[in-house]
Design a protein around this motif. Structure first.
Motif, PDB file in Angstrom:
ATOM      1  N   ASN A   1       5.966  -1.515   0.969  1.00 30.03           N
ATOM      2  CA  ASN A   1       6.106  -2.755   0.879  1.00 30.03           C
ATOM      3  C   ASN A   1       5.914  -2.612  -1.110  1.00 30.03           C
ATOM      4  O   ASN A   1       4.607  -3.804  -1.080  1.00 30.03           O
ATOM      5  CB  ASN A   1       5.908  -3.094   1.927  1.00 30.03           C
ATOM      6  N   LYS A   2       7.135  -2.933  -1.248  1.00 37.23           N
ATOM      7  CA  LYS A   2       7.737  -3.536  -1.999  1.00 37.23           C
ATOM      8  C   LYS A   2       7.703  -4.787  -2.624  1.00 37.23           C
ATOM      9  O   LYS A   2       8.418  -5.516  -3.595  1.00 37.23           O
ATOM     10  CB  LYS A   2       8.659  -2.475  -3.536  1.00 37.23           C
ATOM     11  N   LYS A   3       8.669  -5.246  -1.384  1.00 35.31           N
ATOM     12  CA  LYS A   3       8.902  -7.312  -1.396  1.00 35.31           C
ATOM     13  C   LYS A   3       7.660  -7.363  -2.238  1.00 35.31           C
ATOM     14  O   LYS A   3       6.226  -7.584  -2.196  1.00 35.31           O
ATOM     15  CB  LYS A   3       9.088  -7.339  -0.285  1.00 35.31           C
ATOM     16  N   THR A   4       7.962  -9.262  -2.351  1.00 34.95           N
ATOM     17  CA  THR A   4       7.108 -10.533  -2.597  1.00 34.95           C
ATOM     18  C   THR A   4       7.188 -11.417  -2.191  1.00 34.95           C
ATOM     19  O   THR A   4       8.130 -11.143  -1.043  1.00 34.95           O
ATOM     20  CB  THR A   4       7.960  -9.776  -3.944  1.00 34.95           C
TER      21      THR A   4
ATOM     22  N   VAL B   1       6.937  -9.871   2.150  1.00 37.77           N
ATOM     23  CA  VAL B   1       5.280  -8.836   2.499  1.00 37.77           C
ATOM     24  C   VAL B   1       5.183  -9.086   4.238  1.00 37.77           C
ATOM     25  O   VAL B   1       4.321 -10.238   3.988  1.00 37.77           O
ATOM     26  CB  VAL B   1       4.007  -9.321   1.680  1.00 37.77           C
TER      27      VAL B   1
ATOM     28  N   SER C   1      -0.316  -8.281  -5.923  1.00 38.98           N
ATOM     29  CA  SER C   1       0.187  -6.925  -5.471  1.00 38.98           C
ATOM     30  C   SER C   1      -0.938  -5.975  -5.569  1.00 38.98           C
ATOM     31  O   SER C   1      -0.744  -4.838  -4.784  1.00 38.98           O
ATOM     32  CB  SER C   1       1.086  -6.397  -6.495  1.00 38.98           C
TER      33      SER C   1
ATOM     34  N   MET D   1       3.571  -3.132 -11.646  1.00 37.56           N
ATOM     35  CA  MET D   1       2.995  -3.871 -10.273  1.00 37.56           C
ATOM     36  C   MET D   1       3.976  -5.470 -10.819  1.00 37.56           C
ATOM     37  O   MET D   1       3.811  -5.988 -10.188  1.00 37.56           O
ATOM     38  CB  MET D   1       2.234  -2.901  -9.732  1.00 37.56           C
TER      39      MET D   1
ATOM     40  N   HIS E   1       6.737  -6.928 -11.370  1.00 39.37           N
ATOM     41  CA  HIS E   1       7.662  -6.799 -10.094  1.00 39.37           C
ATOM     42  C   HIS E   1       6.947  -7.932  -9.256  1.00 39.37           C
ATOM     43  O   HIS E   1       8.017  -8.457  -8.194  1.00 39.37           O
ATOM     44  CB  HIS E   1       8.411  -5.665 -10.182  1.00 39.37           C
ATOM     45  N   GLU E   2       5.817  -7.315  -9.272  1.00 35.80           N
ATOM     46  CA  GLU E   2       5.314  -7.941  -7.819  1.00 35.80           C
ATOM     47  C   GLU E   2       4.116  -8.417  -8.031  1.00 35.80           C
ATOM     48  O   GLU E   2       3.500  -9.792  -7.018  1.00 35.80           O
ATOM     49  CB  GLU E   2       5.022  -6.948  -6.614  1.00 35.80           C
TER      50      GLU E   2
ATOM     51  N   LYS F   1      -2.431  -5.657  -1.686  1.00 38.79           N
ATOM     52  CA  LYS F   1      -1.694  -4.655  -0.661  1.00 38.79           C
ATOM     53  C   LYS F   1      -2.537  -3.957  -0.012  1.00 38.79           C
ATOM     54  O   LYS F   1      -2.635  -2.873  -0.386  1.00 38.79           O
ATOM     55  CB  LYS F   1      -0.372  -4.526  -0.993  1.00 38.79           C
TER      56      LYS F   1
ATOM     57  N   LYS G   1      11.577   0.444 -10.645  1.00 37.18           N
ATOM     58  CA  LYS G   1      10.130   0.491 -10.341  1.00 37.18           C
ATOM     59  C   LYS G   1       9.811   1.742  -9.792  1.00 37.18           C
ATOM     60  O   LYS G   1       8.526   2.062  -8.887  1.00 37.18           O
ATOM     61  CB  LYS G   1       9.653  -0.132  -8.479  1.00 37.18           C
TER      62      LYS G   1
END
Length: 316
Positions: free
Chosen positions: A146-149, A153, A76, A68, A71-72, A79, A56
């Motif tokens: 924050n790279k969570k999904t 998040v 995203s 982005m 992956h998200e 965000k 990433k």
């Protein structure tokens, strides 16, 4: 913005109401349109060379958009948008209203505002603005990093509670990186306002509305671009201080000039200009959008709710 020229002075409360509505409207629209570029700028600024092998890791603006999305997901791109939206109305009202008050102060009784007046007033407005927005900036950067999904998040409120519970309200918590934010906003507004008003004063307005629109758009774009280029090192320092530290449990970036010096020593001069492209892509047109939207909404309010015996709206 230059205050309206009137034979009967508009009450302060009415002027403030116009500024809140005009600035809030302009700020909301500008944030919604340009926020993805602000997010990409932050992501580029907080990543360092130690994580180049991360799938990433972003090599540039368009690579960041692509990864982005992959992956998200497309959402995203927005965000961390809630904090800036929440702060835009008071921020823009304060930005323009305080600029007018500082301008009166630094005219020193003179009937004509000079480039020095605009410069000092812009600096004052920037510092005032920074103090207000810094807690929102801390939360925004934490959310953007924050790279969570999906459900992983955290919400804006949960992130705010996490920061307060862990670090409090002071220099390690919601007011982390305040001096860097003051440097960033102070430099930006100094150049933004002084260039826009000074240059606009040298070029008379066009009678053709379309040409006048383009004139203001061009000056606003250059103002935003120059201001963005000048304050990027402070912005990088702010992102490093407010973003996640490279090593969990230790604080690597803790002061404005300490962060700037450390980034320069470890990553080179150009690292101080990380995120330049998305920043200019946002704040060049974004700066123009803000000025034009503010002006036209203000003019609409001025015509719809005129003050008794008032003359036409002065230059903005």
């Amino acid at each position: 913005m230059s205050a309206p020229t009137m034979t009967k002075k508009r009450p302060v409360w009415k002027e403030a109401t116009f500024q809140i509505f005009s600035g809030g409207s302009a700020g909301f629209i500008e944030v919604c349109i340009m926020h993805p570029l602000d997010l990409i700028k932050t992501r580029l600024q907080i990543q360092s060379g130690v994580n180049r092998n991360d799938p990433k890791y972003y090599t540039g603006v368009f690579d960041a958009f692509r990864k982005m999305y992959k992956h998200e997901g497309i959402t995203s791109y927005w965000k961390g948008i809630v904090p800036p939206i929440l702060v835009e109305t008071p921020k823009r009202a304060l930005k323009f209203f305080s600029f007018e008050q500082y301008k009166k102060l630094f005219m020193f009784g003179s009937p004509v505002a000079t480039p020095i007046t605009f410069t000092l007033a812009g600096a004052g407005a920037g510092i005032t603005e920074a103090i207000l927005v810094n807690p929102f900036e801390v939360v925004k950067v934490a959310l953007q990093a924050n790279k969570k999904t999906g459900k992983e998040v955290p919400s804006t409120w949960n992130m705010t509670r996490q920061i307060i519970n862990r670090d409090g309200f002071g220099g390690k918590g919601l007011n982390k990186g305040l001096t860097a934010t003051i440097g960033r906003n102070g430099v930006f507004n100094t150049i933004y306002f002084s260039f826009y008003h000074s240059v606009k004063g040298f070029y008379p307005p066009f009678s053709d509305p379309r040409l006048e629109f383009l004139r203001k758009l061009g000056i606003g774009f250059v103002s935003g671009t120059l201001a963005s280029l000048a304050n990027i090192p402070f912005d990088v320092a702010k992102s490093r201080i407010q973003g996640p530290q490279p090593i969990v449990g230790s604080i690597k970036y803790f002061g404005t000039f300490q962060a700037i010096t450390l980034v320069y020593k470890e990553e080179g001069f150009f690292a101080l200009y990380k995120g330049t492209i998305p920043k200019i892509m946002r704040l060049g047109p974004g700066g123009a959008i803000m000025l034009l939207l503010y002006e036209y909404v203000y003019e609409y309010l001025d015509k719809t709710f005129p003050e008794n015996n008032s003359k036409e709206l002065g230059s903005i």
